[in-house]
Design an enzyme around this catalytic site. Structure first.
Site, mmCIF file in Angstrom:
data_model
loop_
_atom_site.group_PDB
_atom_site.id
_atom_site.type_symbol
_atom_site.label_atom_id
_atom_site.label_comp_id
_atom_site.label_asym_id
_atom_site.label_seq_id
_atom_site.Cartn_x
_atom_site.Cartn_y
_atom_site.Cartn_z
ATOM 1 N N GLU A 44 44.184 -57.870 7.544
ATOM 2 C CA GLU A 44 44.931 -55.999 8.015
ATOM 3 C C GLU A 44 44.194 -56.686 9.652
ATOM 4 O O GLU A 44 44.994 -56.415 10.875
ATOM 5 C CB GLU A 44 43.881 -55.254 7.595
ATOM 6 N N ASN B 268 41.346 -42.133 -9.174
ATOM 7 C CA ASN B 268 43.009 -41.476 -8.634
ATOM 8 C C ASN B 268 43.672 -42.940 -8.251
ATOM 9 O O ASN B 268 44.703 -42.520 -8.099
ATOM 10 C CB ASN B 268 43.371 -39.750 -8.766
ATOM 11 N N CYS C 270 43.371 -47.384 -0.296
ATOM 12 C CA CYS C 270 42.063 -47.089 0.007
ATOM 13 C C CYS C 270 41.251 -47.971 0.261
ATOM 14 O O CYS C 270 39.877 -47.917 -0.345
ATOM 15 C CB CYS C 270 41.758 -46.709 -1.583
ATOM 16 N N HIS C 271 41.851 -49.198 0.254
ATOM 17 C CA HIS C 271 40.491 -50.585 0.605
ATOM 18 C C HIS C 271 40.776 -49.980 2.207
ATOM 19 O O HIS C 271 39.428 -50.769 2.656
ATOM 20 C CB HIS C 271 41.823 -51.804 0.230
#
Length: 105
Positions: A81, A47, A54-55
């Site tokens: 990030e 999903n 989700c990373h």
DNA sequence: CTAATGACATTTG
DNA sequence: ACAAATGCCATTA
């Protein structure tokens, strides 16, 4: 139903602040058990929404684990990030590891 | 319904 | 430290 709610997985994943990561195990624990780790990964895999980072979810070991779109893609984003990755492993894993509040139920 | 698979985690060699 | 084996849950064939 003892099944875990995908909604919860998304919620927790979305709660991950930028520059931090979490593990399937943590999510699974919050959901009710460490054993749910597999289920969590499967849910994300099936999903995985674009609104959900989700990373930012990696293996407990600091390994990136896997990514539907490509592991490299995930690594690139994580590095952006502020997370450093070496050989598919996250550096300073303890520093970037974000934990949820296990409460509740 | 049964068998196999998977974005995991843990223990042992 | 790395590799292999085991356990658990959910989904798909």
């Amino acid at each position: 139903m003892t099944k875990i709610d995908p909604k919860k997985v998304y919620m927790l994943t979305k709660k991950i602040p930028r520059g931090k990561v979490t593990t399937y195990g943590e999510i699974a624990k919050v959901l009710g058990g460490i054993k749910y780790s597999r289920a969590v990964g499967k849910i994300l895999n099936k999903n995985f929404d674009r609104h959900v980072p989700c990373h930012r979810v990696v293996c407990f070991n600091g390994k990136v684990g896997g990514f539907r779109k490509g592991i490299q893609r995930k690594i690139k984003i994580l590095k952006k990030e502020g997370i450093k990755i070496r050989n598919g492993k996250v550096l300073n894993f303890d520093k970037v590891l974000f934990k949820f509040s296990k409460k509740v139920k």
